[in-house]
Design a protein around this motif. Structure first.
Motif, PDB file in Angstrom:
ATOM      1  N   PRO A 126       5.601  49.390  95.760  1.00  0.00           N
ATOM      2  CA  PRO A 126       5.282  48.861  94.425  1.00  0.00           C
ATOM      3  C   PRO A 126       3.848  49.143  93.985  1.00  0.00           C
ATOM      4  CG  PRO A 126       6.473  47.214  95.696  1.00  0.00           C
ATOM      5  CD  PRO A 126       6.166  48.334  96.640  1.00  0.00           C
ATOM      6  N   GLY A 127       2.911  49.124  94.912  1.00  0.00           N
ATOM      7  CA  GLY A 127       1.529  49.413  94.543  1.00  0.00           C
ATOM      8  C   GLY A 127       1.410  50.785  93.898  1.00  0.00           C
ATOM      9  N   THR A 162      12.252  65.721  84.539  1.00  0.00           N
ATOM     10  CA  THR A 162      12.733  66.279  85.812  1.00  0.00           C
ATOM     11  C   THR A 162      12.873  65.212  86.893  1.00  0.00           C
ATOM     12  OG1 THR A 162      10.527  66.717  86.694  1.00  0.00           O
ATOM     13  CG2 THR A 162      11.520  68.433  85.320  1.00  0.00           C
ATOM     14  N   LEU A 163      12.459  63.993  86.577  1.00  0.00           N
ATOM     15  CA  LEU A 163      12.480  62.925  87.576  1.00  0.00           C
ATOM     16  C   LEU A 163      13.828  62.190  87.641  1.00  0.00           C
ATOM     17  CD1 LEU A 163       9.112  60.898  87.483  1.00  0.00           C
ATOM     18  CD2 LEU A 163      10.139  62.066  89.415  1.00  0.00           C
ATOM     19  N   HIS A 164      14.853  62.775  87.025  1.00  0.00           N
ATOM     20  CA  HIS A 164      16.117  62.041  86.876  1.00  0.00           C
ATOM     21  C   HIS A 164      16.686  61.563  88.214  1.00  0.00           C
ATOM     22  CE1 HIS A 164      17.965  65.948  87.889  1.00  0.00           C
ATOM     23  NE2 HIS A 164      17.092  66.453  87.044  1.00  0.00           N
ATOM     24  N   SER A 165      16.730  62.442  89.204  1.00  0.00           N
ATOM     25  CA  SER A 165      17.352  62.022  90.473  1.00  0.00           C
ATOM     26  C   SER A 165      16.427  61.051  91.214  1.00  0.00           C
ATOM     27  CB  SER A 165      17.673  63.224  91.342  1.00  0.00           C
ATOM     28  OG  SER A 165      16.493  63.969  91.558  1.00  0.00           O
ATOM     29  N   GLY A 166      15.128  61.307  91.101  1.00  0.00           N
ATOM     30  CA  GLY A 166      14.155  60.427  91.754  1.00  0.00           C
ATOM     31  C   GLY A 166      14.215  59.019  91.217  1.00  0.00           C
ATOM     32  N   LEU A 167      14.339  58.882  89.901  1.00  0.00           N
ATOM     33  CA  LEU A 167      14.381  57.550  89.302  1.00  0.00           C
ATOM     34  C   LEU A 167      15.669  56.826  89.670  1.00  0.00           C
ATOM     35  CD1 LEU A 167      12.798  58.199  85.784  1.00  0.00           C
ATOM     36  CD2 LEU A 167      11.839  56.910  87.679  1.00  0.00           C
ATOM     37  N   LEU A 168      16.753  57.595  89.802  1.00  0.00           N
ATOM     38  CA  LEU A 168      18.012  56.965  90.224  1.00  0.00           C
ATOM     39  C   LEU A 168      17.836  56.380  91.636  1.00  0.00           C
ATOM     40  CD1 LEU A 168      20.997  56.301  89.949  1.00  0.00           C
ATOM     41  CD2 LEU A 168      21.537  58.616  90.715  1.00  0.00           C
ATOM     42  N   VAL A 169      17.246  57.165  92.506  1.00  0.00           N
ATOM     43  CA  VAL A 169      17.002  56.694  93.877  1.00  0.00           C
ATOM     44  C   VAL A 169      16.108  55.453  93.855  1.00  0.00           C
ATOM     45  CG1 VAL A 169      15.754  57.288  95.989  1.00  0.00           C
ATOM     46  CG2 VAL A 169      17.366  58.921  94.989  1.00  0.00           C
ATOM     47  N   LEU A 170      15.069  55.504  93.040  1.00  0.00           N
ATOM     48  CA  LEU A 170      14.129  54.376  92.971  1.00  0.00           C
ATOM     49  C   LEU A 170      14.786  53.127  92.391  1.00  0.00           C
ATOM     50  CD1 LEU A 170      10.918  56.265  91.830  1.00  0.00           C
ATOM     51  CD2 LEU A 170      11.250  55.094  94.008  1.00  0.00           C
ATOM     52  N   SER A 171      15.685  53.319  91.427  1.00  0.00           N
ATOM     53  CA  SER A 171      16.337  52.133  90.827  1.00  0.00           C
ATOM     54  C   SER A 171      17.174  51.420  91.892  1.00  0.00           C
ATOM     55  CB  SER A 171      17.199  52.528  89.627  1.00  0.00           C
ATOM     56  OG  SER A 171      18.300  53.307  90.032  1.00  0.00           O
ATOM     57  N   LYS A 172      17.781  52.194  92.778  1.00  0.00           N
ATOM     58  CA  LYS A 172      18.564  51.569  93.860  1.00  0.00           C
ATOM     59  C   LYS A 172      17.631  50.921  94.878  1.00  0.00           C
ATOM     60  CE  LYS A 172      22.430  54.734  93.484  1.00  0.00           C
ATOM     61  NZ  LYS A 172      23.036  55.977  93.950  1.00  0.00           N
ATOM     62  N   TYR A 200       8.953  43.018  91.757  1.00  0.00           N
ATOM     63  CA  TYR A 200       8.915  44.477  91.847  1.00  0.00           C
ATOM     64  C   TYR A 200       9.971  45.103  90.948  1.00  0.00           C
ATOM     65  CZ  TYR A 200       6.062  43.240  95.872  1.00  0.00           C
ATOM     66  OH  TYR A 200       5.105  42.691  96.687  1.00  0.00           O
ATOM     67  N   LYS A 201      11.087  44.415  90.809  1.00  0.00           N
ATOM     68  CA  LYS A 201      12.113  44.895  89.862  1.00  0.00           C
ATOM     69  C   LYS A 201      11.520  44.905  88.453  1.00  0.00           C
ATOM     70  CE  LYS A 201      16.388  43.257  92.063  1.00  0.00           C
ATOM     71  NZ  LYS A 201      16.134  42.208  93.053  1.00  0.00           N
ATOM     72  N   ALA A 202      10.808  43.819  88.123  1.00  0.00           N
ATOM     73  CA  ALA A 202      10.204  43.730  86.791  1.00  0.00           C
ATOM     74  C   ALA A 202       9.189  44.855  86.608  1.00  0.00           C
ATOM     75  CB  ALA A 202       9.535  42.370  86.604  1.00  0.00           C
ATOM     76  N   LEU A 203       8.446  45.165  87.648  1.00  0.00           N
ATOM     77  CA  LEU A 203       7.462  46.240  87.589  1.00  0.00           C
ATOM     78  C   LEU A 203       8.158  47.571  87.324  1.00  0.00           C
ATOM     79  CD1 LEU A 203       4.656  47.553  88.136  1.00  0.00           C
ATOM     80  CD2 LEU A 203       5.289  47.620  90.549  1.00  0.00           C
ATOM     81  N   PHE A 204       9.224  47.844  88.070  1.00  0.00           N
ATOM     82  CA  PHE A 204       9.954  49.112  87.913  1.00  0.00           C
ATOM     83  C   PHE A 204      10.458  49.242  86.471  1.00  0.00           C
ATOM     84  CE2 PHE A 204      12.219  52.794  89.029  1.00  0.00           C
ATOM     85  CZ  PHE A 204      13.484  52.718  88.491  1.00  0.00           C
ATOM     86  N   SER A 205      11.042  48.164  85.958  1.00  0.00           N
ATOM     87  CA  SER A 205      11.558  48.174  84.580  1.00  0.00           C
ATOM     88  C   SER A 205      10.435  48.425  83.589  1.00  0.00           C
ATOM     89  CB  SER A 205      12.240  46.845  84.242  1.00  0.00           C
ATOM     90  OG  SER A 205      13.306  46.603  85.121  1.00  0.00           O
ATOM     91  N   TYR A 206       9.294  47.804  83.840  1.00  0.00           N
ATOM     92  CA  TYR A 206       8.162  47.974  82.929  1.00  0.00           C
ATOM     93  C   TYR A 206       7.703  49.439  82.901  1.00  0.00           C
ATOM     94  CZ  TYR A 206       3.572  47.407  80.817  1.00  0.00           C
ATOM     95  OH  TYR A 206       2.477  47.529  79.990  1.00  0.00           O
ATOM     96  N   VAL A 207       7.595  50.020  84.083  1.00  0.00           N
ATOM     97  CA  VAL A 207       7.129  51.415  84.151  1.00  0.00           C
ATOM     98  C   VAL A 207       8.143  52.344  83.479  1.00  0.00           C
ATOM     99  CG1 VAL A 207       6.502  53.293  85.703  1.00  0.00           C
ATOM    100  CG2 VAL A 207       5.803  50.952  86.233  1.00  0.00           C
TER     101      VAL A 207
END
Lengths: 404, 471
Positions: free
Chosen positions: A74-75, A101-111, A120-127
């Motif tokens: 998260p940091g 180009t980050l499509h697959s990476g973001l999918l992995v990160l969302s999981k 940390y979920k809120a942080l991910f959503s914010y970013v």
């Protein structure tokens, strides 16, 4: 317990507290420095990848994987957000190309983030919101198979909406709204409704008003399925319809087509009264003549248990400058409910009737007091509006003189 | 006889061991929980866990004023600079004998007008009403017959337009984000009927347009000691009580309430001098008795800057008033004590306030007398006793420092090295000397109680610090 044990215990706790204080002072200073170093590393990687995509090539897969691995922490996600804000100012187009180009990476990160703590979920959503992928033309231009990753990521995000933390729900809903796709947003609303996700009506309607896609289409489709939602969501949607400016409706959407549906709901007793109130407020802003009889009926209500109907309808009748409205408001003016009297006074004055004449005719001291008060308030507000206008005009003349 | 005394002293000794362990444990737990909560809040902010809309619920800000000509203009000015879209300001001049009202009328261009006020809570009648729509939000001034702060607040509640209200003092300044932060708990949880903010000491702090430009520990020793005391006793304990809906006090200098609920319980009580605490305790009693789901929260990032007494005389007046108010609130709602219906509120919060706040001066004086008696009977180990006191005092001082630094580092306060050293050097003095002085003040608070029970006394106000003073 020996008395000496107490002294040892407190001495031990005191030393622990002192060490904790000192440790935290040192940690705060050191961590801000190391955070800066980590942030520069992420920025370096991003710049290299942006350079690669701008020259027409693909981003380095090894660097991409390493970056996604780092973003699991998260940091680093927070540092990524800072880098995005900086790079957007320097090279917005390059950044957009790369983020697509980050499509697959973001999918992995969302999981990955779905298993982390709620903050940390809120942080991910914010970013994600800050990435502005919904407005990104390079995302829209992606092949279907790659765009699918984003779709799956959004489905994963829907699960975040169930979180008990209001910050996760707010940030996630914002991220979904920022995507700009009507299907996706309506899907999220259905999800929230089905799982009884609680989010303040104001937050829901405010976020819907910031929808970056076709708001007119969104509104139209929501009206079609309005009754499938719980009352709180219905209120949020109707408030969204009320605050939605006509200029955002688009060419193929006509607000008037919603009115019959809303009016029909207003007349049905099975519909929640909060929804009724939202509809009445809607009909204040967007008058619907067919609703006049219903509104005047509400304004005349004497049942104290239904004072809210009388009060809100009295306010709404200001937009219906007819004799029937006046008569209903005169009845409401003599209500013994404060709010009904206040709103009726406001509406009669808005319609242009003279306060003193009404007061003289009413033979009711409470009504007369209320009319005088509301009339004075109107006068003072008008005076203020006049002064503001004069100020703006003077500023406009000054600007012209300066530019001349 | 000696044997009898020995037995008595044994029991008294056991009582004081339990008393000291109880207080030290509470202190440690509250400071620990308070510090952790502050760090969690800071972490939440760093992780973008916040809600950012132009407003959430409409709020009426009530400012009761009695002879506040020195500070009231700046207070109202600061309210106009709040970063919030939908609110109103209602100043209630409670029969001032100085020119408080005249200053407000001139400064904000208020105009007299006739306005009906719906008196849902009984209060002394108004004499005149003024209003202005010339500013960012409507400002209403109600001049009424003197009836005390509670009466003025009740008038403000009656006159307010919005469903939530904030009560604050006329010698205080709200930070620009204070409204957003104090309303946030309403969005976070359900059934929030009240929320307290953090009151910080403004003496020698430079604030402009609702932002802190320069923070330093005050030059005045008495004010410095109060800063350390506030962090230990107020900040830490309120954060701890917040964990189990057990806050019994929302400071009268800054608190937000749901209007309908306050009207249901009858508004502020005019018969008590501690109307702020009494209202909160009554809210607890009412909601629990009627099985109304509710929570009373505390928002440590909703900051109100208020003046602290800068001389011992005014400080004693203030603490005397607080102690009497505490007594009145506790005795009015004594049914809460040891009542299972109130849960942790009864067995932790209420018990803490009864034993360690209300009765503590008497217990501690009794303890001192017992020590003297024990020494006389040669039943005391003097070196051990001295060591014990030193360790206890050091423990309390370190807890004060921990709470102080927790606040400084989590609220992004830039503290000079000199101020840090000042805090470290004063923490022991605060824990021993100030505590002792205030214990004596509280011990004597009830002298002349019947005559002075509702008397506030006058406290000297100072002007707020301005930028030009630094030049």
């Amino acid at each position: 317990m020996k008395p000496e044990s107490l002294i040892f215990l407190y001495t031990y706790i005191s030393f622990c507290a002192v060490f904790f204080d000192l440790f935290f002072i040192v940690y705060t200073r050191v961590s801000s420095k190391t955070s800066g170093i980590r942030r520069r590393r992420i920025e370096k990687r991003l710049r290299a990848q942006i350079k690669a995509v701008k020259t027409g090539g693909a981003p380095d897969k090894t660097v991409q994987k390493a970056l996604v691995r780092k973003l699991r922490r998260p940091g680093n996600m927070g540092r990524l957000n800072e880098c995005i804000e900086q790079l957007r100012e320097e090279d917005a187009d390059g950044l957009e190309r790369y983020l697509a180009t980050l499509h697959s990476g973001l999918l992995v990160l969302s999981k990955c983030y779905s298993k982390k703590a709620h903050e940390y979920k809120a942080l991910f959503s914010y970013v994600l919101t800050n990435m502005k992928l919904g407005d990104n033309p390079y995302v829209a231009a992606l092949p279907v198979t790659e765009r699918l990753n984003f779709t799956l990521m959004l489905q994963q995000l829907e699960n975040y909406l169930k979180e008990p933390s209001v910050y996760v729900r707010e940030n996630t809903f914002r991220a979904i709204v920022s995507w700009g796709q009507t299907d996706v947003l309506i899907g999220a609303i259905y999800y929230m409704n089905e799982h009884v996700v609680e989010l303040s009506e104001k937050l829901v309607s405010d976020n819907m008003l910031s929808f970056s896609g076709d708001k007119g289409e969104l509104a139209d489709r929501l009206v079609d399925v309005l009754e499938q939602f719980e009352p709180a969501m219905q209120c949020a949607i109707i408030n969204f319809l009320r605050f939605l400016p006509d200029r955002d409706l688009g060419e193929n959407v006509w607000r008037e087509l919603w009115h019959d549906k809303l009016f029909e709901m207003l007349q049905r007793k099975s519909i929640s009264k909060e929804v009724h109130f939202s509809i009445i407020r809607y009909f204040k802003k967007f008058p619907f003549d067919d609703a006049l009889d219903t509104l005047t009926g509400f304004a005349r209500l004497k049942d104290e248990r239904r004072w809210e109907y009388a009060a809100i309808a009295s306010s709404a009748l200001a937009s219906y400058p007819y004799e029937e409205s006046k008569q209903a408001l005169l009845v409401a003016l003599h209500s013994y409910n404060w709010y009904v009297r206040a709103n009726a006074s406001d509406s009669l004055l808005d319609m242009g009737y003279d306060a003193q004449s009404l007061a003289a005719a009413s033979n009711d001291a409470f009504a007369a007091d209320m009319l005088e008060y509301k009339n004075t308030v109107r006068r003072l507000k008008k005076q203020r509006a006049g002064e503001m206008d004069a100020q703006h005009k003077r500023a406009g003349v000054k600007k012209e003189l300066v530019t001349a | 006889m000696i044997e009898f005394m020995k037995t008595c002293l044994l029991f008294i000794n056991a009582f004081f061991v339990v008393y000291v362990i109880g207080y030290s444990t509470f202190l440690m737990v509250s400071v620990l929980v308070g510090s952790v909560t502050l760090y969690e809040n800071k972490r939440r902010q760093q992780l973008y866990n916040y809600i950012d809309h132009d407003y959430y619920v409409p709020i009426s800000i009530l400012v009761p004023a009695h002879n506040e000509s020195v500070t009231v203009i700046e207070t109202v000015q600061s309210l106009l600079e709040l970063d919030y879209r939908l609110y109103e300001i209602v100043v209630v001049d409670d029969g001032s004998t100085d020119n408080t009202a005249a200053l407000l009328i001139e400064a904000f261009d208020l105009q007299a007008f006739k306005r009906p006020i719906r008196k849902r809570i009984a209060c002394n009648p108004e004499k005149s009403i003024y209003i202005s729509y010339q500013h960012k939000v409507p400002i209403t001034l109600i001049c009424k017959e003197n009836g005390g702060k509670a009466d003025a607040l009740n008038m403000g509640i009656n006159a307010s337009e919005y469903p939530y209200f904030i009560c604050m003092d006329a010698d205080s300044v709200l930070q620009s984000d204070a409204l957003r932060n104090i309303v946030r708990p309403v969005l976070e949880g359900k059934h929030v009927v009240a929320c307290g903010g953090l009151v910080r000491i403004i003496n020698d702090v430079l604030i402009e347009h609702g932002e802190v430009l320069d923070y330093r520990m005050p030059r005045n020793l008495i004010v410095c000691l109060q800063i350390l005391e506030y962090d230990r006793t107020f900040l830490a304990s309120r954060l701890f009580f917040d964990k189990f809906n057990g806050n019994l006090i929302i400071s009268g200098a800054f608190g937000m309430f749901k209007k309908d609920t306050v009207i249901c319980v009858g508004g502020y009580n005019k018969d008590t001098i501690g109307e702020d605490m009494e209202l909160v305790v009554r809210l607890h009693a009412f909601c629990r008795a009627n099985n109304v789901p509710y929570s009373i929260k505390y928002a440590p990032d909703a900051i109100c800057w208020s003046q602290a007494p800068h001389n011992l005389k005014d400080l004693k007046k203030q603490r005397r008033r607080w102690h009497i108010g505490l007594f009145q609130s506790i005795s009015a709602h004594r049914q809460i004590l040891f009542s299972p219906r109130y849960g942790a509120l009864s067995f932790i919060s209420f018990l803490y306030f009864l034993v360690y706040e209300l009765l503590s001066p008497y217990i501690e004086v009794f303890g001192i007398l017992t020590i003297i008696a024990a020494w006389y009977c040669e039943l005391i180990n003097v070196p051990f006793m001295i060591l014990f006191f030193i360790v206890c005092a050091a423990f309390g001082a370190i807890m004060s420092l921990t709470a102080f630094f927790a606040r400084v580092y989590t609220m992004n306060i830039r503290l000079r090295v000199g101020d840090m050293l000042k805090a470290v050097s004063l923490c022991l003095i605060e824990n021993v000397v100030l505590r002792g002085v205030l214990a004596f003040t509280r011990l004597t608070a009830f002298i002349g109680y019947k005559k002075k029970k509702n008397r506030w006394g006058t406290i000297q106000r100072q002007e707020f610090k301005h930028k030009e003073e630094n030049v």
